[in-house]
Design an enzyme around this catalytic site. Structure first.
Site, PDB file in Angstrom:
ATOM      1  N   LYS A 110       1.763  -3.044   8.860  1.00  0.00           N
ATOM      2  CA  LYS A 110       2.935  -2.177   8.807  1.00  0.00           C
ATOM      3  C   LYS A 110       4.131  -2.991   9.291  1.00  0.00           C
ATOM      4  CE  LYS A 110       2.702   2.211  10.091  1.00  0.00           C
ATOM      5  NZ  LYS A 110       2.734   3.448  10.927  1.00  0.00           N
ATOM      6  N   LEU A 122       0.816  -1.216   0.000  1.00  0.00           N
ATOM      7  CA  LEU A 122       0.000   0.000   0.000  1.00  0.00           C
ATOM      8  C   LEU A 122       0.845   1.260   0.000  1.00  0.00           C
ATOM      9  CD1 LEU A 122      -2.678  -1.026   2.667  1.00  0.00           C
ATOM     10  CD2 LEU A 122      -2.960  -0.970   0.176  1.00  0.00           C
ATOM     11  N   GLY A 123       2.049   1.172   0.542  1.00  0.00           N
ATOM     12  CA  GLY A 123       2.897   2.349   0.618  1.00  0.00           C
ATOM     13  C   GLY A 123       4.171   2.073   1.387  1.00  0.00           C
ATOM     14  N   ASP A 129       3.759  14.654  13.240  1.00  0.00           N
ATOM     15  CA  ASP A 129       3.975  14.349  11.822  1.00  0.00           C
ATOM     16  C   ASP A 129       2.643  14.346  11.073  1.00  0.00           C
ATOM     17  OD1 ASP A 129       5.516  13.873   9.602  1.00  0.00           O
ATOM     18  OD2 ASP A 129       5.635  11.705   9.888  1.00  0.00           O
ATOM     19  N   PHE A 145       9.017   4.134   8.708  1.00  0.00           N
ATOM     20  CA  PHE A 145       8.962   2.928   9.531  1.00  0.00           C
ATOM     21  C   PHE A 145       9.280   1.703   8.702  1.00  0.00           C
ATOM     22  CE2 PHE A 145       6.879   0.810  13.222  1.00  0.00           C
ATOM     23  CZ  PHE A 145       6.754  -0.464  12.708  1.00  0.00           C
ATOM     24  N   GLY A 146       8.736   1.654   7.485  1.00  0.00           N
ATOM     25  CA  GLY A 146       8.869   0.489   6.626  1.00  0.00           C
ATOM     26  C   GLY A 146       7.661   0.377   5.720  1.00  0.00           C
ATOM     27  N   VAL A 197       3.993  -0.925   4.081  1.00  0.00           N
ATOM     28  CA  VAL A 197       2.658  -1.279   4.580  1.00  0.00           C
ATOM     29  C   VAL A 197       1.968  -2.128   3.515  1.00  0.00           C
ATOM     30  CG1 VAL A 197       0.440  -0.423   5.414  1.00  0.00           C
ATOM     31  CG2 VAL A 197       2.523   0.896   5.864  1.00  0.00           C
ATOM     32  N   GLY A 224       6.794   4.049   4.312  1.00  0.00           N
ATOM     33  CA  GLY A 224       7.076   5.175   5.188  1.00  0.00           C
ATOM     34  C   GLY A 224       8.440   5.039   5.821  1.00  0.00           C
TER      35      GLY A 224
END
Length: 369
Positions: free
Chosen positions: A79, A57-58, A176, A62-63, A65, A60
């Site tokens: 995630k 899906l995307g 954020d 963080f890593g 998703v 970020g």
């Protein structure tokens, strides 16, 4: 970490929490966090077709998703912590800690987590309309969001922020807030996501200072970007940028390279002074009957992006303004960051060490989080 009964998990976070220096975190490290459903890695791999690229899906800080579907048919968003991200480890524990304590219709819902070996994952509700930026900045899709729906989205985000700042058991600064961190459900209701950078305040604490600046340039308040100072008013500034992006359908960065080097905030201020709000509104949604309402919402956005934190309203006041409970709106002054100046990371660090103008936003060349 230890397993609890009936497939639930409890975390012992002493080490990550000590690193924050936050008294509330230290207190919470001495007690068990709210129990979260522990998902099995093998089942998550099955649900996501072994984390196949087609389910991504995307991506970020963080890593990645991924979209997944459990055996019972429930759709989820997974995630997955990037194994190479030391920063992500801290963000992971922070997000578990923050969002497991929260419940609001305008915050994304956390179902549980998975910790097996080197794998660390958070499992959220799946929101089919993805993030706000996917719709609002795509000319072929932005027409799906008429004026009334955009107002509903703005108000929903405002209520979610108010809950974080004042109405939940904890006082939380998101740090954020941006369009890509606003997810939309099947009815296009907004849900604030990504709490990896969030900070819990306790007692009478209402502001803090940090040497580690996290977040996204273009949405950061001047006192945070330049001095590392953050408070509720930092989120208010980010909300103001987000509001103006929603109304205009343009990114705050969309004016970079313009001959006048104006940000969206600078362009909005220039048009506001000239009484030319038609140029500020996404042409797909303008209706003469909504003119006064649009003017009021832009006015509120400008108040949120004032240079001085003390001049910005609280989110409680913003919600009242949006609902017209507050009839009179004070006139806005020139907002912060009306011009763009591109600098390197080292130059930005040096800039933070001295007193400098807050009417120029510094955009780093590095494409990070």
């Amino acid at each position: 970490m230890k397993r609890g009964k009936k497939g639930f998990v409890c975390f012992k976070n002493d080490e990550p929490l000590k690193q924050t220096g936050n008294k509330v975190f230290e207190e919470l490290s001495r007690v068990k966090l709210q129990e979260l459903l522990l998902f099995d890695l093998e089942k998550l791999a099955t649900a996501t077709n072994n984390f196949h690229q087609s389910n991504k899906l995307g991506q970020g800080g963080f890593g990645p998703v991924y979209k997944g579907k459990l055996q019972n048919g429930q759709e989820i968003a997974v995630k997955r912590l990037s194994r190479a991200s030391g920063q992500g480890q801290e963000e992971f524990m922070n997000e578990v800690m923050v969002i497991s304590k929260l419940q609001h219709r305008n915050l994304v819902r956390l179902f549980g987590c998975c910790i097996e070996g080197d794998e660390k994952m958070l499992i959220y509700e799946y929101l089919p309309n993805k993030s706000l930026d996917v719709l609002i900045f795509d000319r072929s899709k932005s027409k799906l969001l008429d004026w009334r729906k955009r107002c509903d989205i703005i108000e929903g985000i405002a209520r979610g922020l108010l809950y974080l700042h004042r109405d939940s058991r904890l006082r939380i600064i998101h740090r954020d807030l941006k369009t890509s961190n606003i997810l939309l459900d099947e009815e296009l209701n907004p849900k604030i996501s990504d709490f990896g950078m969030a900070r819990i305040f306790g007692g009478t604490e209402d502001h803090a200072n940090t040497n580690r600046i996290v977040g996204t340039y273009g949405y950061m308040s001047p006192e945070y970007a330049m001095q590392g100072l953050f408070s509720e008013k930092s989120d208010v500034f980010s909300f103001g940028v987000l509001l103006l992006e929603i109304v205009s359908g343009r990114r705050n960065s969309s004016f970079y390279g313009d001959e006048h080097s104006l940000t969206l905030l600078g362009y909005t201020w220039a048009q506001w002074k000239e009484g030319n709000i038609l140029s500020l509104i996404d042409s797909e949604i303008y209706e003469p009957n909504d003119h006064e309402d649009m003017l009021r919402v832009i006015h509120i956005g400008l108040l949120c992006v004032q240079e001085l934190a003390s001049d910005r309203p609280t989110m409680a006041t913003v919600v009242s303004m949006l609902n017209s409970d507050v009839v009179f709106l004070p006139p806005p002054s020139q907002p912060a960051f009306i011009l763009v100046q591109t600098v390197t990371t080292s130059e930005l660090s040096e800039e933070r060490q001295r007193v400098c103008s807050m009417n120029i936003i510094s955009i780093t060349e590095i494409r990070g989080r």
